[in-house]
Write a protein that holds these residues in place. Structure first.
Motif, mmCIF file in Angstrom:
data_model
loop_
_atom_site.group_PDB
_atom_site.id
_atom_site.type_symbol
_atom_site.label_atom_id
_atom_site.label_comp_id
_atom_site.label_asym_id
_atom_site.label_seq_id
_atom_site.Cartn_x
_atom_site.Cartn_y
_atom_site.Cartn_z
ATOM 1 N N GLU A 1 -61.591 -38.645 7.633
ATOM 2 C CA GLU A 1 -60.664 -37.623 8.514
ATOM 3 C C GLU A 1 -61.096 -36.342 8.318
ATOM 4 O OE1 GLU A 1 -57.910 -39.515 9.923
ATOM 5 O OE2 GLU A 1 -58.754 -41.303 9.328
ATOM 6 N N ALA A 2 -62.091 -35.966 7.915
ATOM 7 C CA ALA A 2 -62.274 -34.541 7.522
ATOM 8 C C ALA A 2 -62.760 -34.013 8.907
ATOM 9 C CB ALA A 2 -63.412 -34.529 6.690
ATOM 10 N N GLY A 3 -61.942 -32.850 9.350
ATOM 11 C CA GLY A 3 -62.607 -32.116 10.535
ATOM 12 C C GLY A 3 -61.947 -30.563 10.538
ATOM 13 N N PHE A 4 -62.183 -30.344 11.850
ATOM 14 C CA PHE A 4 -61.917 -28.558 11.968
ATOM 15 C C PHE A 4 -60.540 -28.211 11.318
ATOM 16 C CE2 PHE A 4 -60.473 -24.909 13.763
ATOM 17 C CZ PHE A 4 -61.589 -23.755 13.405
ATOM 18 N N ALA A 5 -59.520 -29.289 11.866
ATOM 19 C CA ALA A 5 -58.134 -29.029 11.372
ATOM 20 C C ALA A 5 -58.048 -29.034 9.743
ATOM 21 C CB ALA A 5 -57.187 -30.185 11.953
ATOM 22 N N THR A 6 -58.853 -29.865 9.182
ATOM 23 C CA THR A 6 -58.667 -29.681 7.455
ATOM 24 C C THR A 6 -59.004 -28.236 7.060
ATOM 25 O OG1 THR A 6 -59.743 -31.854 7.952
ATOM 26 C CG2 THR A 6 -59.220 -31.385 5.701
ATOM 27 N N VAL A 7 -59.879 -28.168 7.434
ATOM 28 C CA VAL A 7 -60.648 -26.722 6.695
ATOM 29 C C VAL A 7 -59.725 -25.438 7.375
ATOM 30 C CG1 VAL A 7 -62.472 -26.401 8.332
ATOM 31 C CG2 VAL A 7 -62.811 -25.468 6.118
ATOM 32 N N ARG A 8 -59.434 -25.607 8.733
ATOM 33 C CA ARG A 8 -58.343 -24.485 9.039
ATOM 34 C C ARG A 8 -57.125 -24.535 8.264
ATOM 35 N NH1 ARG A 8 -57.276 -21.029 13.889
ATOM 36 N NH2 ARG A 8 -55.344 -19.806 12.807
ATOM 37 N N SER A 9 -56.763 -25.538 8.092
ATOM 38 C CA SER A 9 -55.431 -25.549 7.372
ATOM 39 C C SER A 9 -55.364 -24.959 5.946
ATOM 40 C CB SER A 9 -54.630 -26.950 7.519
ATOM 41 O OG SER A 9 -54.664 -27.646 6.390
ATOM 42 N N GLN A 10 -56.732 -25.339 5.357
ATOM 43 C CA GLN A 10 -57.008 -24.860 4.006
ATOM 44 C C GLN A 10 -57.096 -23.461 4.000
ATOM 45 O OE1 GLN A 10 -60.350 -27.676 3.439
ATOM 46 N NE2 GLN A 10 -59.028 -28.774 1.694
ATOM 47 N N THR A 11 -57.769 -22.836 4.872
ATOM 48 C CA THR A 11 -58.124 -21.439 5.042
ATOM 49 C C THR A 11 -56.954 -20.610 5.257
ATOM 50 O OG1 THR A 11 -60.379 -22.020 6.079
ATOM 51 C CG2 THR A 11 -59.637 -19.699 6.318
ATOM 52 N N ASP A 12 -55.820 -21.199 6.035
ATOM 53 C CA ASP A 12 -54.837 -20.568 6.546
ATOM 54 C C ASP A 12 -53.825 -20.466 5.318
ATOM 55 O OD1 ASP A 12 -54.991 -19.664 8.982
ATOM 56 O OD2 ASP A 12 -54.148 -21.650 9.755
ATOM 57 N N GLY A 13 -54.058 -21.686 4.359
ATOM 58 C CA GLY A 13 -53.143 -21.329 3.348
ATOM 59 C C GLY A 13 -53.547 -20.755 2.190
ATOM 60 N N LEU A 14 -55.141 -20.591 2.039
ATOM 61 C CA LEU A 14 -55.478 -19.703 1.024
ATOM 62 C C LEU A 14 -55.057 -18.216 1.481
ATOM 63 C CD1 LEU A 14 -57.489 -18.879 -1.286
ATOM 64 C CD2 LEU A 14 -59.431 -19.038 0.426
ATOM 65 N N LEU A 15 -55.318 -17.989 2.617
ATOM 66 C CA LEU A 15 -55.026 -16.477 3.065
ATOM 67 C C LEU A 15 -53.617 -16.225 2.850
ATOM 68 C CD1 LEU A 15 -57.049 -15.950 6.418
ATOM 69 C CD2 LEU A 15 -57.619 -15.460 4.037
ATOM 70 N N HIS A 16 -52.671 -17.203 3.266
ATOM 71 C CA HIS A 16 -51.224 -16.945 3.061
ATOM 72 C C HIS A 16 -50.841 -16.700 1.511
ATOM 73 C CE1 HIS A 16 -47.051 -17.365 3.483
ATOM 74 N NE2 HIS A 16 -47.059 -18.146 2.255
ATOM 75 N N GLU A 17 -51.697 -17.361 0.659
ATOM 76 C CA GLU A 17 -51.360 -17.231 -0.791
ATOM 77 C C GLU A 17 -51.976 -15.930 -1.235
ATOM 78 O OE1 GLU A 17 -49.277 -18.933 -2.394
ATOM 79 O OE2 GLU A 17 -49.071 -20.413 -0.610
ATOM 80 N N LEU A 18 -53.049 -15.440 -0.545
ATOM 81 C CA LEU A 18 -53.517 -14.088 -1.022
ATOM 82 C C LEU A 18 -52.753 -13.168 -0.426
ATOM 83 C CD1 LEU A 18 -57.352 -14.929 -0.753
ATOM 84 C CD2 LEU A 18 -55.972 -14.655 -2.704
ATOM 85 N N GLY A 19 -51.818 -13.541 0.519
ATOM 86 C CA GLY A 19 -50.868 -12.215 1.182
ATOM 87 C C GLY A 19 -51.340 -11.853 2.261
ATOM 88 N N VAL A 20 -52.579 -12.240 3.014
ATOM 89 C CA VAL A 20 -52.871 -11.828 4.220
ATOM 90 C C VAL A 20 -52.989 -12.957 5.402
ATOM 91 C CG1 VAL A 20 -54.308 -10.215 2.873
ATOM 92 C CG2 VAL A 20 -55.264 -12.591 3.565
ATOM 93 N N SER A 21 -53.410 -12.504 6.736
ATOM 94 C CA SER A 21 -53.494 -13.556 7.552
ATOM 95 C C SER A 21 -54.921 -13.266 8.510
ATOM 96 C CB SER A 21 -52.266 -13.752 8.396
ATOM 97 O OG SER A 21 -52.111 -12.490 9.125
ATOM 98 N N GLY A 22 -55.411 -14.266 8.801
ATOM 99 C CA GLY A 22 -56.793 -14.105 9.493
ATOM 100 C C GLY A 22 -56.774 -14.197 10.902
ATOM 101 N N GLN A 23 -57.605 -13.472 11.615
ATOM 102 C CA GLN A 23 -57.847 -13.848 13.063
ATOM 103 C C GLN A 23 -59.089 -14.541 13.355
ATOM 104 O OE1 GLN A 23 -58.021 -9.964 15.038
ATOM 105 N NE2 GLN A 23 -55.980 -9.664 14.710
ATOM 106 N N TYR A 24 -59.076 -15.539 14.000
ATOM 107 C CA TYR A 24 -60.245 -16.645 14.276
ATOM 108 C C TYR A 24 -60.791 -16.375 15.566
ATOM 109 C CZ TYR A 24 -58.195 -18.756 10.335
ATOM 110 O OH TYR A 24 -57.567 -19.046 8.799
ATOM 111 N N ARG A 25 -62.053 -16.461 15.731
ATOM 112 C CA ARG A 25 -62.801 -16.659 17.068
ATOM 113 C C ARG A 25 -63.906 -17.778 16.827
ATOM 114 N NH1 ARG A 25 -66.766 -12.725 17.246
ATOM 115 N NH2 ARG A 25 -66.608 -11.138 15.748
ATOM 116 N N ALA A 26 -64.145 -18.342 18.118
ATOM 117 C CA ALA A 26 -65.207 -19.275 18.229
ATOM 118 C C ALA A 26 -66.568 -18.715 17.869
ATOM 119 C CB ALA A 26 -65.362 -19.870 19.566
#
Lengths: 509, 601
Positions: free
Chosen positions: B520-545
């Motif tokens: 089931e591993a896909g972009f959504a997996t790693v996007r949600s992990q990345t968002d979670g990591l940034l949230h815990e670090l107290g920042v938020s990221g901007q994404y582009r293709a």
């Protein structure tokens, strides 16, 4: 007060109160719809409470031996022989053999079993039919009848034979010797009977609770939990072990190491892994032709091939120290020091490059500095060696510093790492004097293991960097410690991660 | 590092006592010797040269003589057995390479004999003339020092010990004969004066040691003789080779390659000639002084040899007079943390085979010529520490209290670790070195030379320094590919990037990479992990293709945390390209992110 029973206990006790005689566990299971294990469990607790009596009874069960069905359908060999034996006239043994052959049976079996039954008698080389034989003709013996019954109805208890008009004793005796035809097996039955106490309880006021394995949310919201009883478990049984996700075992040792030095008031430093030979060797008074600087041991870089040297006054002081000792009070090494060799880039061979940079950056006492970092040696990858490993280096810049203090600090560090016994052995390094190799006692292996080197920086190292007080220094390897702690025989385990190993190593080891 | 076996029986004989092996081992360790182990050795005799070759008792008998390189079809015949202590040689202490030298030091620590050992070079008559050709680039080896030594008739044991010491000094002082090399000869076969001159590759012949009786040219020796071929690289590029000959033209040796057969040492030889030649000034002297002092320990008497330069200047060798170093005993006490009295320190110096002159704190310490490790007063302080015994050093004051502080990237790394462990990722650690193939080719990256390149790796297992963390994760999935999926791993570590103009030409970044492998591993997996990591670090990221060759086209994003001065968090995430997965034999899709946390250096 009303008596509480669970639904299974109630079912079993009610059945016993209705049932004539003492039914077996199997009977009860069949009639209550419970399974035998459930009935046995109920019987166990009910007996302990004095509600029922449990009696054990052993019964012998008769069944056919595998493949004996056809033999029984044909008739036993001695029976078939008897049926064909001409009455009143003995048979020569030759004819007897012929008859047996004709019947497709072995004469010795006929003689053995027929003889045991007393049907035949050998006399004067001939086979005679006895009176018993004559009487037996056309009349099946008890065992033959028992076999017929089993062949038709399946296994039967010997004690049921009498009821079918077969002598149990005679059949059992005859069959005992014929394992190829039939087998008897002793089976234990427990029969259950209500005690007077049991009867009294049943006739009193009862609350019957449902027995369940899991509480439901509904049970809790509706209060229905009051009418159920949760099944007891065998709480000694093993379950599948839960595995938490854990940090890397070696990382734990690195963290423990950092924590130990932070607790002792040290400042953490870093320096580049890609380093100039100047900081890796020259600043440490390692002569430029020292074997440790060989291509054999040190990784040199093709890109970037050279780096920048520090301020020229410092370079000049280091150069003079190598050549003739400069103003350090040393003889120096007595050779022409080359700036070009100092500019060459290497992968740092020790984190002493880090601490000596820290010393140069600020040589003013009191300071305590440490660094945990990867270092590189030109080695082939084997179970024993890797081309890189991890060191903790530290220095103490202190007016009061001396060799005895160094030994005491290292002892304290290893005490924090869990080693009570530390020993030091004289050693020779180009940049410390005195120098000591550090050993810790591995209680599990009953042996000393060497973990690194230490010493007081030579004035040839400290003076050119502008430091006039003694500097205590050490560089200790951490992989060996990890291998000992985790019982590893192969250093590669640390850097080529096996998921099963990560799962197995306990956090507290 | 070479290992030398010291016979216990011989050592005790030298010491004039009988100490058990364990006590000797402990004393040696306390001196700083590296005791490898103790063992039993067997001496095997060569039928050709009569010398013996030493092997451990459990090893197979040798088929080749170490001395003359004679190759036997059958094993060499077995001779005597003895208990030995095997030592790793200490490059810094050539005076502890042989029984004589070790014994000299042991006598001090065992209390058998103390103070400065006395060595004297008596006036001798032999003269050696140096040809100016040795100073030319085409035959460069200008330095030579010599000695004459009268020995008791050499027995086999002495011959063996001498040869072994010579080999050890070649390694430890000569750097495998590069800096200097030693020759020892039977003076009975030599007619002084001796000339240190040169020979052209085909300019003459002599019979090299232990190679039959055939005279060979220098060229033939370098090509044919085992020692010649083994050390030919030391003469490569020269058009004339160093040569020692006597007044009759008898060749002594062709340094640093081989001696002549005619001048070889034999059992019974009593007058010995020693030369050490070299390309630097100090190493030959150091080797000579160490060697002749050990020969004195074996019963030798040393005589000087006069060496005359081409310009007529002459000097006399060896120079065995003690060297002197003034020191202040108060400095010694401070350096070591000892509170011993002056008298006690003087006693310790004597125990370490040194002597002290002068009264009070300011004294002068004399040490033997072979103690080439002494180049500063601290080296003498170190002898005091060894004399006390490290185990008996006094308990010490604690250092001056200081405040601790840890590196910011370590604090950040520990938070990131906690977050990713909480998300169910297992931590890995991988090597910082890797290969071109695994780091770039397998990931379909064309690096265009922008990476750290090692010039001299021993083999092809590593040749570059990593500039991203993806290789370690993909190799981990490869290793664990047969275990149940999904699997998630992460690594926190440094990467090294080229930065022209920086002091080291590089910079280091602390990064984290994490990835999940599974059906089931896909972009959504790693996007949600990345968002979670940034949230815990107290920042938020901007994404582009973004398009990247290691990732599936259209399923790769660049992430940046904007507007946060000082925070350098940025990275890339996506689904790994199937061609990459195939290269690593990974059987499921992998979603991976690599994020730069901060710059370290």
């Amino acid at each position: 007060m009303a008596m509480e029973l669970n639904e299974q206990e109630h079912a079993v006790l009610s059945l016993l109160s209705r049932h004539a005689g003492s039914p077996t566990v199997g009977d009860v299971a069949q009639k209550t719809g419970l399974d035998q294990a459930q009935v046995a469990a109920v019987a166990h607790t009910a007996k302990q409470r004095g509600w029922i009596d449990v009696t054990e009874k052993k019964r012998s069960e008769l069944s056919l031996a595998p493949g004996a069905g056809e033999l029984i359908a044909q008739g036993l060999p001695e029976r078939r022989f008897l049926d064909r034996m001409p009455p009143g006239q003995p048979l020569s043994m030759r004819d007897a053999a012929g008859l047996a052959r004709e019947l497709g049976t072995a004469l010795n079996e006929v003689l053995r079993y027929g003889g045991q039954r007393g049907w035949f008698r050998k006399a004067g080389g001939e086979l005679h039919l006895t009176d018993e034989g004559k009487a037996a003709a056309g009349k099946p013996a008890p065992d033959e009848r028992a076999l017929q019954i089993v062949a038709e109805r399946g296994p039967i208890f010997l004690d049921e034979l009498e009821g079918l008009g077969v002598s149990e004793g005679a059949a059992a005796k005859l069959l005992a010797k014929r394992g190829n035809v039939a087998k008897t097996k002793v089976r234990t039955f427990r029969t259950l009977a209500l005690t007077p106490v049991g009867r009294e309880i049943l006739s009193g006021e009862l609350i019957v609770k449902r027995l369940r394995s899991q509480l439901t949310s509904e049970d809790l919201t509706t209060g229905g939990w009051r009418r159920i009883e949760l099944k007891p478990y065998d709480v000694t049984l093993a379950a599948e072990t839960a595995v938490p996700v854990k940090s890397h075992p070696f990382q734990r040792i690195l963290e423990q190491t950092r924590r130990a030095f932070l607790e002792m008031g040290f400042t953490e430093m870093v320096s580049p892994m890609v380093e100039t030979a100047f900081w890796d060797f020259d600043a440490l008074f390692q002569p430029q032709d020292h074997p440790a600087r060989d291509m054999q041991d040190t990784f040199y870089l093709a890109r970037p091939a050279t780096g920048r040297l520090p301020a020229s006054e410092l370079v000049e002081r280091v150069k003079r120290t190598h050549e003739d000792g400069g103003d350090t009070g040393s003889l120096g090494w007595g050779y022409r020091w080359s700036e070009d060799r100092a500019r060459r880039m290497v992968l740092r061979t020790h984190t002493t490059a880090t601490t000596v940079r820290a010393l140069a950056a600020d040589p003013n006492p009191p300071r305590k500095v440490f660094c945990v970092g990867r270092v590189f040696r030109n080695e082939t990858i084997t179970y024993k060696h890797l081309p890189e490993f991890t060191q903790v280096d530290g220095i103490i810049i202190d007016k009061k510093a001396n060799f005895a203090m160094l030994l005491a600090v290292l002892k304290e560090f290893y005490r924090k790492m869990g080693f009570q016994r530390v020993k030091f052995k004289p050693a020779f390094f180009p940049y410390t004097e005195p120098s000591a190799e550090v050993f810790v006692w591995m209680d599990s292996k009953k042996t000393w293991i060497e973990l690194g080197g230490s010493g007081v920086f030579r004035p040839e190292v400290t003076k050119p960097l502008g430091c006039d007080v003694p500097v205590l220094a050490w560089g200790l390897g951490l992989e060996r410690l990890a291998m000992q702690r985790y019982g590893l025989g192969d250093i590669r385990t640390l850097y080529w991660t096996d998921l099963d190993w990560l799962r197995e190593v306990p956090l507290c080891q | 590092m070479p290992v030398v076996a010291i016979g216990v029986e011989r050592l005790n004989r030298f010491l004039g006592v009988s100490r058990p092996m364990a006590e000797l081992v402990e004393a040696l360790e306390n001196l700083g010797c590296d005791v490898e182990d103790t063992a039993e050795v067997v001496h095997y005799r060569c039928a050709v040269c009569g010398m013996t070759t030493e092997k451990l008792a459990h090893e197979a008998p040798p088929k080749r003589c170490d001395q003359c390189c004679h190759q036997c079809d059958a094993a060499l015949s077995e001779g005597s057995r003895q208990d030995v202590i095997r030592l790793d040689l200490l490059a810094d202490r050539p005076d502890l390479f042989d029984t004589g030298g070790i014994c000299r030091a042991l006598k001090g620590v065992l209390g058998i004999e103390e103070g400065l050992p006395h060595y004297e070079a008596h006036p001798g008559t032999i003269v050696v003339h140096i040809d100016s050709a040795l100073e030319h680039a085409e035959s460069y080896r200008p330095h030579i020092v010599c000695a004459e030594v009268e020995m008791p008739p050499l027995d086999e044991e002495m011959l063996r010990e001498l040869m072994r010491l010579q080999e050890s000094l070649h390694w430890g002082v000569g750097r495998d004969r590069k800096l200097c090399s030693i020759g020892v000869y039977d003076l009975a076969a030599i007619e002084p004066p001796i000339k240190y001159t040169t020979i052209r590759p085909d300019g003459g012949t002599f019979v090299p040691l232990a190679y039959g009786t055939k005279a060979l040219t220098a060229r033939a020796i370098l090509e044919e003789h085992p020692k010649g071929a083994g050390y030919a690289h030391l003469l490569s590029g020269l058009s004339a080779y160093p040569l020692l000959v006597d007044s009759r033209g008898q060749v002594l040796s062709m340094p640093p390659i081989i001696n002549s057969e005619e001048t070889r040492l034999k059992k019974g030889s009593t007058r010995l000639f020693v030369d050490v030649t070299g390309i630097v000034e100090d190493a030959p002297k150091n080797a000579l002084h160490t060697l002749v002092c050990s020969m004195v320990e074996m019963g030798g008497l040393v005589k000087t040899v006069e060496v005359v330069q081409s310009d007529g200047r002459s000097s006399s060798w060896p120079d065995l007079k003690p060297r002197r170093q003034p020191i202040d005993l108060r400095d010694a006490r401070r350096w070591l943390g000892l509170d011993s009295s002056n008298g006690e320190l003087r006693r310790l110096f004597r125990k370490m085979r040194l002597s002290v002159e002068g009264e009070g704190d300011k004294v002068e310490v004399s040490y033997p010529a072979f103690r080439t490790d002494i180049r500063h007063p601290v080296d003498l302080y170190a002898d005091l520490a060894i004399g006390v015994g490290y185990a008996k050093m006094p308990s010490a004051q604690l250092p001056t209290p200081t405040q601790s502080s840890q590196r910011p990237e370590e604090l950040l790394a520990n938070r990131v670790r906690q977050i990713l462990l909480g998300m169910g990722c297992w931590e890995i650690m991988s090597l910082i070195q890797t290969t071109n193939d695994h780091h770039f080719d397998a990931l379909r990256i064309e690096p265009k030379g922008e990476f750290i390149l090692i010039s001299n790796p021993k083999n092809s297992e590593v040749n570059i320094v990593r500039c991203h963390l993806m290789t370690g994760l993909l190799e981990t999935f490869q290793k664990n590919r047969r275990k149940s999926a999904p699997q998630s791993f992460f690594e926190v570590g440094n990467v090294v990037l080229l930065e022209p103009g920086a002091e080291t030409g590089t910079r280091e970044e602390r990064r984290v990479a994490f990835a999940t492998m599974g059906p089931e591993a896909g972009f959504a997996t790693v996007r949600s992990q990345t968002d979670g990591l940034l949230h815990e670090l107290g920042v938020s990221g901007q994404y582009r293709a973004e398009e990247h060759p290691s990732f599936v086209s259209g399923r790769c994003a660049k992430m940046e945390v904007p507007g946060s001065a000082g925070v350098e968090i940025r990275g890339r995430l996506g689904e790994i390209h199937p061609a990459v997965l195939e290269r690593f034999s990974i059987p499921y899709p992998v979603a991976l992110a690599e994020i730069t946390l901060c710059r370290v250096l």
